[in-house]
Design a protein around this motif. Structure first.
Motif, PDB file in Angstrom:
ATOM      1  N   ARG A   1       3.904  19.345 -17.053  1.00  0.00           N
ATOM      2  CA  ARG A   1       5.085  19.301 -16.196  1.00  0.00           C
ATOM      3  C   ARG A   1       5.500  17.858 -15.898  1.00  0.00           C
ATOM      4  O   ARG A   1       6.689  17.534 -15.882  1.00  0.00           O
ATOM      5  CB  ARG A   1       4.820  20.049 -14.889  1.00  0.00           C
ATOM      6  N   ALA A   2       4.518  16.988 -15.658  1.00  0.00           N
ATOM      7  CA  ALA A   2       4.842  15.585 -15.370  1.00  0.00           C
ATOM      8  C   ALA A   2       5.545  14.940 -16.557  1.00  0.00           C
ATOM      9  O   ALA A   2       6.513  14.183 -16.381  1.00  0.00           O
ATOM     10  CB  ALA A   2       3.568  14.816 -15.010  1.00  0.00           C
ATOM     11  N   TRP A   3       5.081  15.233 -17.764  1.00  0.00           N
ATOM     12  CA  TRP A   3       5.726  14.647 -18.956  1.00  0.00           C
ATOM     13  C   TRP A   3       7.161  15.160 -19.074  1.00  0.00           C
ATOM     14  O   TRP A   3       8.085  14.385 -19.330  1.00  0.00           O
ATOM     15  CB  TRP A   3       4.935  14.980 -20.214  1.00  0.00           C
ATOM     16  N   LEU A   4       7.339  16.448 -18.887  1.00  0.00           N
ATOM     17  CA  LEU A   4       8.687  17.012 -19.002  1.00  0.00           C
ATOM     18  C   LEU A   4       9.625  16.418 -17.955  1.00  0.00           C
ATOM     19  O   LEU A   4      10.793  16.129 -18.244  1.00  0.00           O
ATOM     20  CB  LEU A   4       8.633  18.528 -18.848  1.00  0.00           C
ATOM     21  N   ALA A   5       9.122  16.210 -16.735  1.00  0.00           N
ATOM     22  CA  ALA A   5       9.957  15.629 -15.687  1.00  0.00           C
ATOM     23  C   ALA A   5      10.307  14.181 -16.007  1.00  0.00           C
ATOM     24  O   ALA A   5      11.440  13.734 -15.800  1.00  0.00           O
ATOM     25  CB  ALA A   5       9.243  15.722 -14.342  1.00  0.00           C
ATOM     26  N   ASP A   6       9.332  13.425 -16.522  1.00  0.00           N
ATOM     27  CA  ASP A   6       9.559  12.015 -16.842  1.00  0.00           C
ATOM     28  C   ASP A   6      10.507  11.830 -18.020  1.00  0.00           C
ATOM     29  O   ASP A   6      11.124  10.777 -18.169  1.00  0.00           O
ATOM     30  CB  ASP A   6       8.230  11.325 -17.153  1.00  0.00           C
ATOM     31  N   HIS A   7      10.611  12.847 -18.878  1.00  0.00           N
ATOM     32  CA  HIS A   7      11.456  12.753 -20.076  1.00  0.00           C
ATOM     33  C   HIS A   7      12.598  13.769 -20.014  1.00  0.00           C
ATOM     34  O   HIS A   7      13.085  14.215 -21.058  1.00  0.00           O
ATOM     35  CB  HIS A   7      10.607  12.980 -21.327  1.00  0.00           C
ATOM     36  N   ARG A   8      13.020  14.099 -18.787  1.00  0.00           N
ATOM     37  CA  ARG A   8      14.079  15.088 -18.609  1.00  0.00           C
ATOM     38  C   ARG A   8      15.315  14.693 -19.409  1.00  0.00           C
ATOM     39  O   ARG A   8      15.737  13.530 -19.380  1.00  0.00           O
ATOM     40  CB  ARG A   8      14.435  15.215 -17.126  1.00  0.00           C
ATOM     41  N   GLY A   9      15.875  15.657 -20.148  1.00  0.00           N
ATOM     42  CA  GLY A   9      16.996  15.378 -21.024  1.00  0.00           C
ATOM     43  C   GLY A   9      16.681  15.857 -22.429  1.00  0.00           C
ATOM     44  O   GLY A   9      15.865  16.776 -22.618  1.00  0.00           O
ATOM     45  N   PRO A  10      17.266  15.248 -23.447  1.00  0.00           N
ATOM     46  CA  PRO A  10      17.085  15.726 -24.828  1.00  0.00           C
ATOM     47  C   PRO A  10      15.631  15.779 -25.268  1.00  0.00           C
ATOM     48  O   PRO A  10      15.233  16.716 -25.978  1.00  0.00           O
ATOM     49  CB  PRO A  10      17.898  14.727 -25.661  1.00  0.00           C
ATOM     50  N   ASP A  11      14.801  14.776 -24.874  1.00  0.00           N
ATOM     51  CA  ASP A  11      13.406  14.767 -25.320  1.00  0.00           C
ATOM     52  C   ASP A  11      12.636  15.957 -24.751  1.00  0.00           C
ATOM     53  O   ASP A  11      11.920  16.657 -25.483  1.00  0.00           O
ATOM     54  CB  ASP A  11      12.728  13.461 -24.912  1.00  0.00           C
ATOM     55  N   ALA A  12      12.765  16.184 -23.450  1.00  0.00           N
ATOM     56  CA  ALA A  12      12.063  17.310 -22.841  1.00  0.00           C
ATOM     57  C   ALA A  12      12.628  18.639 -23.348  1.00  0.00           C
ATOM     58  O   ALA A  12      11.875  19.593 -23.595  1.00  0.00           O
ATOM     59  CB  ALA A  12      12.159  17.240 -21.325  1.00  0.00           C
ATOM     60  N   ASP A  13      13.934  18.709 -23.515  1.00  0.00           N
ATOM     61  CA  ASP A  13      14.539  19.945 -24.026  1.00  0.00           C
ATOM     62  C   ASP A  13      13.974  20.302 -25.391  1.00  0.00           C
ATOM     63  O   ASP A  13      13.686  21.471 -25.677  1.00  0.00           O
ATOM     64  CB  ASP A  13      16.061  19.798 -24.125  1.00  0.00           C
TER      65      ASP A  13
END
Length: 371
Positions: free
Chosen positions: A245-257
């Motif tokens: 979850r921390a990684w997804l929050a830190d990379h919110r946007g195209p990378d996390a998507d």
């Protein structure tokens, strides 16, 4: 019940990679599971309570209190009798509670070893209107979704000409503008809510709503933990739910998507006022924190009393062991086999942090009621 569950914890993220989608506690209508298969003789081995690791150290009073509240889920006559006896007395202190279990049940070791994971009921902030941070729509079950197939669970999309095609995957769904969003969440929070299958949303005006599982698009659940590790996005020993979850929050946007779209399954919800009660399991009974598990319904009956012995964790920060009496009250798509369990750890952030670290070697003991 965990609609397509297993767990947010490493449990779900990891287990689903090797098996099938996982459940989550949701009170929505669910297909009635097939009755468990009769156990082969070699599956169970009679033993004594002295053979159960950690039995004497158990909080039997707490176990009795939990058992007394949920034993009505069982349907077999012998268990119904044990339930009546439990409910005919007041709550018992430690020695009397221990004696109750030893007097009324016979333990059997379930052959083999498996995996213990955990799940929880999440709580997330949400908004009534979107903004740059709260940009992911909580979608209701779409009007063009039809459940078809021999099982009545195959998600199909009705076309304008009336024909049915398999429902599209997460990537397609997320590119369609929502016409009737129920609320808006942070993308990573919605992703975790979909894994858990239900939760509580707190809106900007303080109103709390339960997000209840409504349907999914029928695609297989594919865990992202191992894929993130293999891509070098997470360290091999740090693929817990918290880390993901921390990684997804830190990379919110195209990378996390792009990472979240590695899992093609997409869940839909309905909203209802929060009544403050625990979520319901597949057995239709509120789940007692730390005393309920999801099991494979073809191998275990709802209401079975089991001892879990979970040791040898593989994730950083995990408790060394989970040894306790639990009741089978839920099911999950990634929960398959005799020795496989998903432990319900409660509601909120602390429960989620603990659940995200549970990935233990599991041994199980079945407590059968005496005639």
């Amino acid at each position: 019940m965990r609609g397509f569950s297993a767990t947010i914890a490493a449990g779900l993220f990891l287990a689903a990679c090797a098996t099938t989608p996982a459940p989550t506690p949701t009170p929505g209508p669910q297909p009635k599971p097939k009755p468990p298969e009769p156990p082969p003789a070699e599956r169970l081995k009679a033993e004594t309570f002295a053979d159960i690791p950690g039995w004497d150290a158990e909080d039997h009073a707490a176990a009795f209190t939990a058992f007394r509240s949920v034993c009505g889920a069982a349907r077999e006559p012998e268990m119904a009798g044990a339930c009546r006896r439990a409910r005919s007395v007041e709550l018992l202190a430690q020695p009397q509670a221990k004696a109750f279990f030893e007097t009324n049940f016979t333990p059997y070791r379930v052959a083999g070893e498996g995996v213990l994971t955990a799940y929880f009921a999440p709580e997330y902030p949400a908004r009534r209107v979107p903004d740059p941070e709260f940009s992911a729509p909580v979608r209701p079950r779409p009007a063009d979704m039809v459940l078809a197939g021999t099982s009545g669970k195959e998600a199909m999309q009705r076309q304008p000409d009336g024909t049915l095609l398999p429902y599209p995957d997460r990537t397609w769904i997320e590119t369609q503008g929502p016409k009737d969003a129920l609320a808006w969440m942070r993308p990573e929070d919605l992703f975790f809510l979909q894994i858990q299958g239900s939760g509580v949303l707190t809106l900007e005006d303080g109103v709390r709503m339960k997000a209840l599982y409504a349907a999914n698009n029928g695609k297989p659940f594919i865990g992202i933990a191992n894929q993130m590790r293999d891509k070098g996005l997470l360290a091999p020993d740090n693929i817990s739910g918290e880390a993901i979850r921390a990684w997804l929050a830190d990379h919110r946007g195209p990378d996390a998507d792009a990472v979240m779209r590695l899992n093609p399954r997409f869940a839909y919800f309905s909203l209802a006022p929060d009544d403050g009660k625990p979520p319901l399991g597949a057995a239709g009974i509120p789940l007692p924190t730390g005393r309920a598990i999801a099991v494979d319904p073809t191998r275990h009956a709802m209401g079975e009393l089991l001892w879990i012995d979970g040791t040898a964790p593989i994730l950083n920060g995990a408790f060394p062991a989970y040894r306790r009496l639990v009741t089978a009250l839920d099911v999950g798509g990634a929960i398959k086999g005799d020795v496989r369990a998903d432990l319900y750890l409660g509601q909120g952030q602390a429960a989620g942090a603990e659940a995200g670290r549970v990935r233990h070697t599991l041994r199980m003991h079945l407590l059968r009621p005496k005639p």
